[in-house]
Design a protein around this motif. Sequence first.
Motif, PDB file in Angstrom:
ATOM      1  N   LEU A 357       0.829  -1.210   0.000  1.00  0.00           N
ATOM      2  CA  LEU A 357       0.000   0.000   0.000  1.00  0.00           C
ATOM      3  C   LEU A 357       0.864   1.260   0.000  1.00  0.00           C
ATOM      4  CD1 LEU A 357      -2.944  -0.799   2.464  1.00  0.00           C
ATOM      5  CD2 LEU A 357      -3.189   0.239   0.206  1.00  0.00           C
ATOM      6  N   MET A 358       1.876   1.279   0.840  1.00  0.00           N
ATOM      7  CA  MET A 358       2.758   2.442   0.923  1.00  0.00           C
ATOM      8  C   MET A 358       3.539   2.628  -0.375  1.00  0.00           C
ATOM      9  SD  MET A 358       1.907   3.613   3.770  1.00  0.00           S
ATOM     10  CE  MET A 358       3.033   5.011   3.671  1.00  0.00           C
ATOM     11  N   ALA A 359       3.943   1.520  -0.995  1.00  0.00           N
ATOM     12  CA  ALA A 359       4.666   1.612  -2.265  1.00  0.00           C
ATOM     13  C   ALA A 359       3.773   2.199  -3.356  1.00  0.00           C
ATOM     14  CB  ALA A 359       5.166   0.227  -2.687  1.00  0.00           C
ATOM     15  N   MET A 360       2.510   1.752  -3.396  1.00  0.00           N
ATOM     16  CA  MET A 360       1.589   2.257  -4.413  1.00  0.00           C
ATOM     17  C   MET A 360       1.254   3.726  -4.170  1.00  0.00           C
ATOM     18  SD  MET A 360       1.385  -0.296  -6.376  1.00  0.00           S
ATOM     19  CE  MET A 360       3.015  -0.805  -5.808  1.00  0.00           C
ATOM     20  N   LEU A 361       1.167   4.123  -2.890  1.00  0.00           N
ATOM     21  CA  LEU A 361       0.917   5.524  -2.553  1.00  0.00           C
ATOM     22  C   LEU A 361       2.089   6.394  -3.009  1.00  0.00           C
ATOM     23  CD1 LEU A 361      -1.276   7.179  -1.097  1.00  0.00           C
ATOM     24  CD2 LEU A 361       0.043   6.924   1.009  1.00  0.00           C
ATOM     25  N   ALA A 362       3.308   5.893  -2.786  1.00  0.00           N
ATOM     26  CA  ALA A 362       4.500   6.617  -3.236  1.00  0.00           C
ATOM     27  C   ALA A 362       4.528   6.698  -4.760  1.00  0.00           C
ATOM     28  CB  ALA A 362       5.763   5.924  -2.718  1.00  0.00           C
ATOM     29  N   ALA A 363       4.160   5.607  -5.421  1.00  0.00           N
ATOM     30  CA  ALA A 363       4.153   5.576  -6.883  1.00  0.00           C
ATOM     31  C   ALA A 363       3.171   6.593  -7.449  1.00  0.00           C
ATOM     32  CB  ALA A 363       3.812   4.172  -7.371  1.00  0.00           C
ATOM     33  N   PHE A 364       2.001   6.718  -6.803  1.00  0.00           N
ATOM     34  CA  PHE A 364       0.994   7.665  -7.277  1.00  0.00           C
ATOM     35  C   PHE A 364       1.530   9.097  -7.253  1.00  0.00           C
ATOM     36  CE2 PHE A 364      -2.731  10.450  -6.591  1.00  0.00           C
ATOM     37  CZ  PHE A 364      -3.439  10.146  -7.749  1.00  0.00           C
ATOM     38  N   LYS A 365       2.385   9.392  -6.278  1.00  0.00           N
ATOM     39  CA  LYS A 365       2.952  10.734  -6.191  1.00  0.00           C
ATOM     40  C   LYS A 365       4.161  10.914  -7.111  1.00  0.00           C
ATOM     41  CE  LYS A 365       4.412  14.273  -2.919  1.00  0.00           C
ATOM     42  NZ  LYS A 365       4.606  14.648  -1.506  1.00  0.00           N
ATOM     43  N   LEU A 366       4.947   9.854  -7.299  1.00  0.00           N
ATOM     44  CA  LEU A 366       6.204   9.976  -8.045  1.00  0.00           C
ATOM     45  C   LEU A 366       6.033   9.840  -9.556  1.00  0.00           C
ATOM     46  CD1 LEU A 366       8.575   7.853  -5.757  1.00  0.00           C
ATOM     47  CD2 LEU A 366       8.620  10.342  -6.044  1.00  0.00           C
ATOM     48  N   GLN A 368       4.203   9.653 -13.428  1.00  0.00           N
ATOM     49  CA  GLN A 368       3.416  10.575 -14.242  1.00  0.00           C
ATOM     50  C   GLN A 368       2.667   9.815 -15.334  1.00  0.00           C
ATOM     51  OE1 GLN A 368       3.198  13.829 -13.467  1.00  0.00           O
ATOM     52  NE2 GLN A 368       4.644  13.519 -11.762  1.00  0.00           N
ATOM     53  N   GLY A 369       1.659  10.468 -15.917  1.00  0.00           N
ATOM     54  CA  GLY A 369       0.938   9.911 -17.058  1.00  0.00           C
ATOM     55  C   GLY A 369       0.192   8.631 -16.727  1.00  0.00           C
ATOM     56  N   ALA A 370       0.262   7.659 -17.661  1.00  0.00           N
ATOM     57  CA  ALA A 370      -0.464   6.395 -17.503  1.00  0.00           C
ATOM     58  C   ALA A 370       0.028   5.624 -16.282  1.00  0.00           C
ATOM     59  CB  ALA A 370      -0.309   5.553 -18.764  1.00  0.00           C
ATOM     60  N   SER A 371       1.326   5.731 -15.986  1.00  0.00           N
ATOM     61  CA  SER A 371       1.888   5.017 -14.830  1.00  0.00           C
ATOM     62  C   SER A 371       1.267   5.501 -13.522  1.00  0.00           C
ATOM     63  CB  SER A 371       3.404   5.210 -14.774  1.00  0.00           C
ATOM     64  OG  SER A 371       4.029   4.658 -15.910  1.00  0.00           O
ATOM     65  N   LYS A 372       0.926   6.780 -13.468  1.00  0.00           N
ATOM     66  CA  LYS A 372       0.318   7.351 -12.265  1.00  0.00           C
ATOM     67  C   LYS A 372      -1.064   6.736 -12.023  1.00  0.00           C
ATOM     68  CE  LYS A 372      -0.761  11.866 -10.189  1.00  0.00           C
ATOM     69  NZ  LYS A 372       0.366  11.910  -9.237  1.00  0.00           N
ATOM     70  N   TRP A 373      -1.852   6.586 -13.084  1.00  0.00           N
ATOM     71  CA  TRP A 373      -3.195   6.020 -12.946  1.00  0.00           C
ATOM     72  C   TRP A 373      -3.144   4.513 -12.725  1.00  0.00           C
ATOM     73  CZ3 TRP A 373      -6.295   9.413 -11.420  1.00  0.00           C
ATOM     74  CH2 TRP A 373      -6.171  10.738 -11.852  1.00  0.00           C
ATOM     75  N   LEU A 374      -2.106   3.879 -13.241  1.00  0.00           N
ATOM     76  CA  LEU A 374      -1.898   2.463 -12.947  1.00  0.00           C
ATOM     77  C   LEU A 374      -1.606   2.286 -11.458  1.00  0.00           C
ATOM     78  CD1 LEU A 374      -1.623  -0.361 -14.331  1.00  0.00           C
ATOM     79  CD2 LEU A 374       0.840   0.051 -14.380  1.00  0.00           C
ATOM     80  N   ALA A 375      -0.831   3.222 -10.894  1.00  0.00           N
ATOM     81  CA  ALA A 375      -0.544   3.196  -9.455  1.00  0.00           C
ATOM     82  C   ALA A 375      -1.812   3.421  -8.643  1.00  0.00           C
ATOM     83  CB  ALA A 375       0.495   4.262  -9.121  1.00  0.00           C
ATOM     84  N   ALA A 376      -2.710   4.283  -9.134  1.00  0.00           N
ATOM     85  CA  ALA A 376      -3.982   4.537  -8.443  1.00  0.00           C
ATOM     86  C   ALA A 376      -4.830   3.273  -8.403  1.00  0.00           C
ATOM     87  CB  ALA A 376      -4.737   5.669  -9.138  1.00  0.00           C
TER      88      ALA A 376
END
Length: 417
Positions: A357-366, A368-376
């Motif tokens: 969960l913490m890794a995905m939260l960090a990914a959502f902030k770090l 950009q673009g499609a990768s950000k929504w994949l993290a969400a």
Amino acid sequence: MNQLRKEITLLSGIGQLSTTLLGTGLFMIPAIAAGIAGELSLWAWLLLFVAICPIALTFAQLGKRYPNAGGTAYFVRQAFNPRLERSVAWLFVSVIPVGVPAAIALAAGFLQQLLPDGLNNFLLAQLITVVLLIGVNLMGAKSSGQLQTVIAISIFALVGAFLWRGEVGTADLTMPVLTSDSIWPIGAALGVMFWCFVGIEAFAHMGEEFKNPQRDFPIAIIVGCFVAGATYWATSVVILKFHAYGSVEFDSASIPFLSEQLFGPSFKLLVSVVGFSACFASVNLYTQSLSRMVWAQAREYKPAGKMAKVSARGVPINATLGVGAVLAISCVFGELSGLNLEFFLKLANSIFVLVYLMAMLAAFKLLQGASKWLAALSLVLCTFVFICLGWSMLYALTIFGLLMLQGKKHNRKAVNL
């Protein structure tokens, strides 16, 4: 200079991740999941694999952009702050007393079958396993990766032999009908089955040791997860066909039971060798990742300390020996406590899912673009799995809360000084 060696290739990376994901899980989780959900566990495996894909892809993007031995804790530091980083780092390390001893115990169960009568003691087999783990780790990441690639091939050969000898056909591959009553058993099974895909976050600690992390790290994660998912599903099909589930004995002995049913008693020794090797490979990567987490924290905050020391082979030697000592103590405690395997698995899973969960939260902030929504999407999926854990998620939240409070006190002392 205190730096890790870049020795991991694409092939050895795939071998390390796939054996880590299969390892202990293959020899207990399919039977436990079948005991919870019966044939519906086949649907649970598919749902878990669909859920893990975006999570794995997100870890791949993080590891590609931020290759560091600190793993998830390092990602959290980049996204948020050092206080949260330390809490996540020690949250991951806190899995040693509950998760790793369960895995070592399973490996020792196979090793015990290979020891002579004078050494045929379960606790001794666990301690021998710990010594072997430390020895392999001190050899370096390259040797460890080569060993795990060989073990991966032996696991695939064993599962393939089960499918062939078990004469698995089209009828055995038919998925059960889903009804409104299917939701609860599938959800309950998912809470246990997530253990099979814990290892991705540990693998993130190895990114710094890849020869070409930007190219090979993402591929190793994606291929490793696909191979592991297919192997778990195939094993579950065989277990369901031969009804190797439904009792406490089957939770850790379904594979030996199948081997005896399909190949006879003479196959038992070979299964013990493969079983020990698979479980050993799984715990091996965790030993590596835990020692590197301790080393990464020492490098960041106490670079002149003993835990930041690296051997001539590029191994964090004191951190590895320290983790080994804690493992040995935890094994003794686990043996004396008499608590069952499923109890420890649920506690360990709660920690792993919270780390995810913490890794995905960090990914959502770090990202950009499609990768950000994949993290969400991954964040939502991790939250769902966390809820499926039920009461055990309180264990992880309690540990994390205590670590955050400790970090707050540490910051106050630093300010006062």
